[in-house]
Design an enzyme around this catalytic site. Sequence first.
Site, PDB file in Angstrom:
ATOM      1  N   GLY A 193       0.865  -1.187   0.000  1.00 36.85           N
ATOM      2  CA  GLY A 193       0.000   0.000   0.000  1.00 36.85           C
ATOM      3  C   GLY A 193       0.899   1.234   0.000  1.00 36.85           C
ATOM      4  N   GLY A 214       0.229   5.262  -1.349  1.00 35.68           N
ATOM      5  CA  GLY A 214      -0.768   6.142  -0.755  1.00 35.68           C
ATOM      6  C   GLY A 214      -0.171   7.277   0.058  1.00 35.68           C
ATOM      7  N   GLN A 215      -1.057   7.948   0.800  1.00 33.95           N
ATOM      8  CA  GLN A 215      -0.634   9.143   1.551  1.00 33.95           C
ATOM      9  C   GLN A 215       0.474   8.807   2.554  1.00 33.95           C
ATOM     10  OE1 GLN A 215      -3.471  10.889   4.272  1.00 33.95           O
ATOM     11  NE2 GLN A 215      -2.466  12.880   4.227  1.00 33.95           N
ATOM     12  N   ASP A 261      -1.200  -7.362  -5.216  1.00 32.19           N
ATOM     13  CA  ASP A 261      -2.575  -7.180  -4.748  1.00 32.19           C
ATOM     14  C   ASP A 261      -2.675  -7.803  -3.358  1.00 32.19           C
ATOM     15  OD1 ASP A 261      -5.256  -7.159  -4.227  1.00 32.19           O
ATOM     16  OD2 ASP A 261      -5.866  -8.162  -6.079  1.00 32.19           O
ATOM     17  N   TYR A 294     -15.612   1.314   8.193  1.00 36.98           N
ATOM     18  CA  TYR A 294     -14.164   1.483   8.362  1.00 36.98           C
ATOM     19  C   TYR A 294     -13.774   1.270   9.837  1.00 36.98           C
ATOM     20  CZ  TYR A 294      -9.704   4.130   8.379  1.00 36.98           C
ATOM     21  OH  TYR A 294      -8.403   4.529   8.526  1.00 36.98           O
ATOM     22  N   LYS A 335     -11.446  -1.633  11.542  1.00 43.29           N
ATOM     23  CA  LYS A 335     -10.228  -1.332  12.307  1.00 43.29           C
ATOM     24  C   LYS A 335     -10.323  -1.926  13.711  1.00 43.29           C
ATOM     25  CE  LYS A 335      -7.755   0.942   9.298  1.00 43.29           C
ATOM     26  NZ  LYS A 335      -6.519   0.363   8.773  1.00 43.29           N
TER      27      LYS A 335
HETATM   28  P1  NAD Z   1      -4.321   5.734   0.912  1.00 44.32           P
HETATM   29  O1  NAD Z   1      -5.700   5.461   0.437  1.00 44.32           O
HETATM   30  O2  NAD Z   1      -3.706   7.039   0.636  1.00 44.32           O
HETATM   31  O3  NAD Z   1      -3.338   4.608   0.362  1.00 44.32           O
HETATM   32  C1  NAD Z   1      -3.671   3.239   0.341  1.00 44.32           C
HETATM   33  C2  NAD Z   1      -2.833   2.580  -0.724  1.00 44.32           C
HETATM   34  O4  NAD Z   1      -3.199   1.206  -0.754  1.00 44.32           O
HETATM   35  C3  NAD Z   1      -3.097   3.141  -2.144  1.00 44.32           C
HETATM   36  O5  NAD Z   1      -1.885   3.464  -2.775  1.00 44.32           O
HETATM   37  C4  NAD Z   1      -3.794   1.998  -2.858  1.00 44.32           C
HETATM   38  O6  NAD Z   1      -3.479   1.916  -4.243  1.00 44.32           O
HETATM   39  C5  NAD Z   1      -3.265   0.803  -2.115  1.00 44.32           C
HETATM   40  N1  NAD Z   1      -4.129  -0.360  -2.230  1.00 44.32           N
HETATM   41  C6  NAD Z   1      -5.478  -0.393  -2.231  1.00 44.32           C
HETATM   42  N2  NAD Z   1      -5.907  -1.644  -2.419  1.00 44.32           N
HETATM   43  C7  NAD Z   1      -4.811  -2.425  -2.536  1.00 44.32           C
HETATM   44  C8  NAD Z   1      -4.607  -3.800  -2.753  1.00 44.32           C
HETATM   45  N3  NAD Z   1      -5.609  -4.661  -2.903  1.00 44.32           N
HETATM   46  N4  NAD Z   1      -3.342  -4.259  -2.826  1.00 44.32           N
HETATM   47  C9  NAD Z   1      -2.287  -3.406  -2.711  1.00 44.32           C
HETATM   48  N5  NAD Z   1      -2.438  -2.081  -2.519  1.00 44.32           N
HETATM   49  C10 NAD Z   1      -3.666  -1.603  -2.432  1.00 44.32           C
HETATM   50  O7  NAD Z   1      -4.321   5.422   2.483  1.00 44.32           O
HETATM   51  P2  NAD Z   1      -3.332   6.024   3.601  1.00 44.32           P
HETATM   52  O8  NAD Z   1      -3.915   7.290   4.064  1.00 44.32           O
HETATM   53  O9  NAD Z   1      -1.935   5.967   3.136  1.00 44.32           O
HETATM   54  O10 NAD Z   1      -3.589   4.967   4.757  1.00 44.32           O
HETATM   55  C11 NAD Z   1      -2.780   3.833   4.935  1.00 44.32           C
HETATM   56  C12 NAD Z   1      -3.301   3.076   6.144  1.00 44.32           C
HETATM   57  O11 NAD Z   1      -3.313   3.941   7.286  1.00 44.32           O
HETATM   58  C13 NAD Z   1      -4.736   2.566   5.995  1.00 44.32           C
HETATM   59  O12 NAD Z   1      -4.856   1.338   6.659  1.00 44.32           O
HETATM   60  C14 NAD Z   1      -5.551   3.602   6.724  1.00 44.32           C
HETATM   61  O13 NAD Z   1      -6.729   3.057   7.231  1.00 44.32           O
HETATM   62  C15 NAD Z   1      -4.608   3.990   7.844  1.00 44.32           C
HETATM   63  N6  NAD Z   1      -4.913   5.318   8.386  1.00 44.32           N
HETATM   64  C16 NAD Z   1      -4.727   6.446   7.626  1.00 44.32           C
HETATM   65  C17 NAD Z   1      -5.037   7.691   8.158  1.00 44.32           C
HETATM   66  C18 NAD Z   1      -4.850   8.963   7.365  1.00 44.32           C
HETATM   67  O14 NAD Z   1      -5.255  10.038   7.831  1.00 44.32           O
HETATM   68  N7  NAD Z   1      -4.231   8.908   6.195  1.00 44.32           N
HETATM   69  C19 NAD Z   1      -5.533   7.779   9.462  1.00 44.32           C
HETATM   70  C20 NAD Z   1      -5.753   6.617  10.180  1.00 44.32           C
HETATM   71  C21 NAD Z   1      -5.406   5.385   9.647  1.00 44.32           C
HETATM   72  N1  SER Z   2      -8.002   9.920   8.185  1.00 42.38           N
HETATM   73  C1  SER Z   2      -8.771   8.731   8.269  1.00 42.38           C
HETATM   74  C2  SER Z   2     -10.106   8.897   7.637  1.00 42.38           C
HETATM   75  O1  SER Z   2     -10.607  10.002   7.666  1.00 42.38           O
HETATM   76  C3  SER Z   2      -8.938   8.312   9.714  1.00 42.38           C
HETATM   77  O2  SER Z   2      -8.611   6.992   9.824  1.00 42.38           O
HETATM   78  O3  SER Z   2     -10.648   7.957   7.159  1.00 42.38           O
END
Ligand code: NAD
Ligand code: SER
Length: 310
Positions: A8, A11-12, A52, A142, A146
């Site tokens: 993953g 992503g962000q 994947d 969601y 979690k």
């Molecule tokens: P994001 O959506 O920016 O990135 C997720 C990445 O996963 C993407 O690049 C996507 O292409 C990839 N992905 C999706 N399905 C996939 C699959 N089947 N196989 C491989 N890759 C796949 O999410 P993020 O913000 O980087 O978050 C990452 C983790 O952190 C997540 O579990 C999210 O729940 C958790 N999280 C994020 C935040 C936040 O504010 N960004 C807050 C709390 C928790």
């Molecule tokens: N930043 C995330 C969301 O809004 C929190 O897990 O989904």
Amino acid sequence: MKKTLVLGACGQIGTELVLTLRQKYGEEAIIAADLKEECPLIIKNGPYIQLDALDKQQVRSYIIENNVKEVYLLAALLSATAEKNPDFAWKLNMEGLFTILDLAKEKYVDKIFWPSSIAVFGPTTPMDKTPQHTIMEPTTVYGISKQAGERWCEYYSLKFGVDVRSIRYPGLISYKSLPGGGTTDYAVDIFYKAKEQVKFNCFLKEDTALPMMFMDDAIRATIELMEAPIENVKIKSSYNLAGISFTPADLAKAIQKEMPNFQIEYNPDFRQAIADSWPNSIDDSMSTQHWGWQPKFDLDGMVREMLTNL
Ligand code: NAD
Ligand code: SER
């Protein structure tokens, strides 16, 4: 060389995590993986593989054949996107986790990082300074995924000795990569509009306080937790983590200190109900006590970093 997989990675969080891990442990040691064919330009400096997370056999073979010993599992659907596709969100958010937990149970993987979220809390949770151990009745798919994930992490740790570490991230704010469909995304989008000198249309009400954090702090927390001696990691489900708590109005005011002409209007949508079910602020004293967590960025510091670097 010990190999680490970030699944993953596009992503962000993944983009910045891969950058920081490679600076620390070397480019070849950190394998970025994602469903996407191509990774973002800024992480093209090291190995990338299209994987994947839902293809159990592909993930298992890759990890076993390439001697991957640590996995950061980031692939998931976030809160707003998950509400639009609950069945798939549950599938993605849970199945990928079991694949990695089982690899650790079978001793192929030594250590896992899996992120949880403030979304594990719900409307019956104490909203201010939410404690580590409290009522957790999430009302979003969601949040349910979690919370279930946290329970399974603790179960695999207690029953099978799996070393899995987790943080309940607040909403994350970053400039190197874009957010991927969360309720806290407004706090990133607002900076793009400020820089374009366009009025920002906020999808949350002005007084909606939420726990947030600047990405640098989140990445540092993640690596500090992963490097902590195992005896310090006493919570096997997921750690509360706090940075900055603010409302859209607080954020707009902080931006106006730097850009006096910045304007905002409020038109709440379906994400308001999600935000209303989450805490205003978080008590992360157990992270401080157990592995020394201290945030560095306050609201003004974060705003300056965002406006300078975007
Ligand atoms: P994001 O959506 O920016 O990135 C997720 C990445 O996963 C993407 O690049 C996507 O292409 C990839 N992905 C999706 N399905 C996939 C699959 N089947 N196989 C491989 N890759 C796949 O999410 P993020 O913000 O980087 O978050 C990452 C983790 O952190 C997540 O579990 C999210 O729940 C958790 N999280 C994020 C935040 C936040 O504010 N960004 C807050 C709390 C928790
Ligand atoms: N930043 C995330 C969301 O809004 C929190 O897990 O989904």
